[in-house]
Scaffold this motif. Structure first.
Motif, short mmCIF file in Angstrom:
data_model
loop_
_atom_site.label_atom_id
_atom_site.label_comp_id
_atom_site.label_asym_id
_atom_site.label_seq_id
_atom_site.Cartn_x
_atom_site.Cartn_y
_atom_site.Cartn_z
N ILE A 237 41.37 -7.36 -48.59
CA ILE A 237 42.67 -7.67 -48.00
C ILE A 237 43.50 -8.38 -49.06
O ILE A 237 43.01 -9.31 -49.73
CB ILE A 237 42.51 -8.57 -46.75
CG1 ILE A 237 41.70 -7.85 -45.68
CG2 ILE A 237 43.88 -8.97 -46.20
CD1 ILE A 237 41.30 -8.73 -44.52
N ARG A 238 44.74 -7.95 -49.23
CA ARG A 238 45.63 -8.58 -50.20
C ARG A 238 46.91 -9.03 -49.51
O ARG A 238 47.47 -8.30 -48.70
CB ARG A 238 45.96 -7.61 -51.33
CG ARG A 238 44.76 -7.19 -52.15
CD ARG A 238 45.16 -6.42 -53.39
NE ARG A 238 45.67 -5.09 -53.08
CZ ARG A 238 46.12 -4.22 -53.99
NH1 ARG A 238 46.16 -4.57 -55.26
NH2 ARG A 238 46.54 -3.04 -53.63
N HIS A 239 47.35 -10.21 -49.86
CA HIS A 239 48.65 -10.72 -49.42
C HIS A 239 49.48 -10.94 -50.68
O HIS A 239 49.15 -11.81 -51.50
CB HIS A 239 48.51 -12.02 -48.63
CG HIS A 239 47.89 -11.83 -47.29
ND1 HIS A 239 46.54 -11.97 -47.06
CD2 HIS A 239 48.45 -11.49 -46.10
CE1 HIS A 239 46.29 -11.73 -45.79
NE2 HIS A 239 47.41 -11.44 -45.17
N ALA A 240 50.53 -10.15 -50.84
CA ALA A 240 51.32 -10.17 -52.07
C ALA A 240 52.74 -10.65 -51.79
O ALA A 240 53.32 -10.36 -50.75
CB ALA A 240 51.37 -8.76 -52.68
N ARG A 241 53.27 -11.39 -52.73
CA ARG A 241 54.64 -11.86 -52.61
C ARG A 241 55.60 -10.67 -52.61
O ARG A 241 55.58 -9.81 -53.49
CB ARG A 241 54.99 -12.80 -53.77
CG ARG A 241 54.46 -14.18 -53.58
CD ARG A 241 54.67 -15.07 -54.77
NE ARG A 241 56.05 -15.07 -55.27
CZ ARG A 241 56.50 -15.93 -56.16
NH1 ARG A 241 55.69 -16.87 -56.64
NH2 ARG A 241 57.74 -15.87 -56.60
N GLY A 242 56.46 -10.63 -51.60
CA GLY A 242 57.40 -9.52 -51.49
C GLY A 242 58.49 -9.54 -52.54
O GLY A 242 59.13 -8.51 -52.80
N ASP A 243 58.72 -10.70 -53.19
CA ASP A 243 59.76 -10.78 -54.20
C ASP A 243 59.27 -10.36 -55.57
O ASP A 243 60.06 -10.21 -56.50
CB ASP A 243 60.32 -12.21 -54.28
CG ASP A 243 59.24 -13.22 -54.64
OD1 ASP A 243 58.12 -13.09 -54.14
OD2 ASP A 243 59.53 -14.14 -55.42
N ILE A 244 57.96 -10.19 -55.72
CA ILE A 244 57.39 -9.83 -57.03
C ILE A 244 56.73 -8.46 -56.99
O ILE A 244 56.84 -7.68 -57.93
CB ILE A 244 56.36 -10.88 -57.47
CG1 ILE A 244 57.05 -12.20 -57.77
CG2 ILE A 244 55.59 -10.41 -58.69
CD1 ILE A 244 56.10 -13.30 -58.23
N THR A 245 56.06 -8.14 -55.90
CA THR A 245 55.21 -6.96 -55.85
C THR A 245 55.86 -5.79 -55.13
O THR A 245 56.46 -5.96 -54.06
CB THR A 245 53.88 -7.28 -55.15
OG1 THR A 245 53.32 -8.46 -55.75
CG2 THR A 245 52.89 -6.14 -55.29
#
Length: 264
Positions: A237-245
């Motif tokens: 499971i990955r939680h990624a920053r929406g402003d970078i990824t």
């Protein structure tokens, strides 16, 4: 053409129409959106007091406009530093062959770093068992890591691996490529898999780890992979920053993909 904005530019572009039927926060938000589209990544935007002066609005109005754009991932609020236009996006490719973060960033010419948050043995939860080909309660290895670019948190990865496949992995260096470690130490490589993507809001813990405001928009993915022989290898499971990824998907067979029958 993208460029750096001067105070004069900001003041000119953010002048509002107080008598218009459209609310002031909406006017300010949309003017900010237009200016942001012309700025280079990581451009600092004016402080709240300057926005208030440039646009002739209250602090609450300025904060609401900024908050909306932070939620959309167009602005990034950095504690103690200010608010900036979003940095250049990191693209994670979702193609036919699963690739790890380290491998993807190396291909893009970036230098990632990793910090291990947790690494332990634990029983397999019932909802994870099917993806790992295990019975509920069987031993798995849980590895949670924070992935960074230029010392800025990018995403949190939580990997689950069948313990019987990776004996001694907790004694290994887990700050590099997990796929590389699986391949070199255990002869295991993900050959195919399935990845789902959704949008979530950052809770207190994720916001703190990723340096984003509470409830900021995050991209959440869940990936399960198998080896060439069909052996379940991982559930991550990955939680990624929406402003970078940004996630990009290669569609090899558009017809099958649209029908939901494409290769996983």
């Amino acid at each position: 053409m993208r460029h750096r904005m001067t105070d004069i530019d900001w003041a000119r572009r953010l002048a509002l129409e107080p008598g218009a039927a459209v609310p002031l926060y909406y006017q300010l938000r949309e003017r900010l959106r237009a200016v942001i589209s012309e700025c280079v990544p990581d451009t600092p935007i004016p402080a709240e007091k300057d926005l208030m002066a440039f646009a002739g609005v209250s602090r609450a109005t300025a904060r609401r406009a900024i908050g909306d754009l932070v939620q959309e991932g167009l602005l990034v609020a950095r504690q103690g530093s200010g608010t900036y236009t979003a940095p250049a996006g990191v693209t994670s490719e979702l193609g036919s062959r699963p690739a790890g973060f380290t491998e993807t960033m190396a291909r893009l010419g970036r230098k990632p770093t990793t910090r291990v948050l947790e690494a332990r043995m634990q029983p397999c939860a019932a909802d994870l068992a099917p993806a790992l080909g295990l019975e509920a309660g069987a031993g798995i290895v849980f590895i949670e890591r924070i992935r960074m670019l230029d010392d800025e948190p990018c995403m949190i990865e939580s990997a689950h691996l069948p313990a019987e496949l990776v004996p001694g992995i907790l004694d290994q260096d887990l700050t590099g490529s997990l796929y590389g470690l699986l391949r070199l130490k255990y002869g295991l490589s993900p050959a195919s898999g399935k990845e789902t993507i959704g949008a979530v809001n950052a809770d207190y813990r994720l916001a703190g780890l990723l340096h984003v405001p509470m409830a900021a928009a995050l991209l959440a993915t869940a990936r399960s992979t198998v080896t060439e022989g069909g052996l379940p290898l991982e559930y991550t499971i990955r939680h990624a920053r929406g402003d970078i990824t940004v996630f990009s998907v290669e569609l090899n067979d558009a017809k099958n993909a649209l029908m939901g029958q494409g290769p996983t």
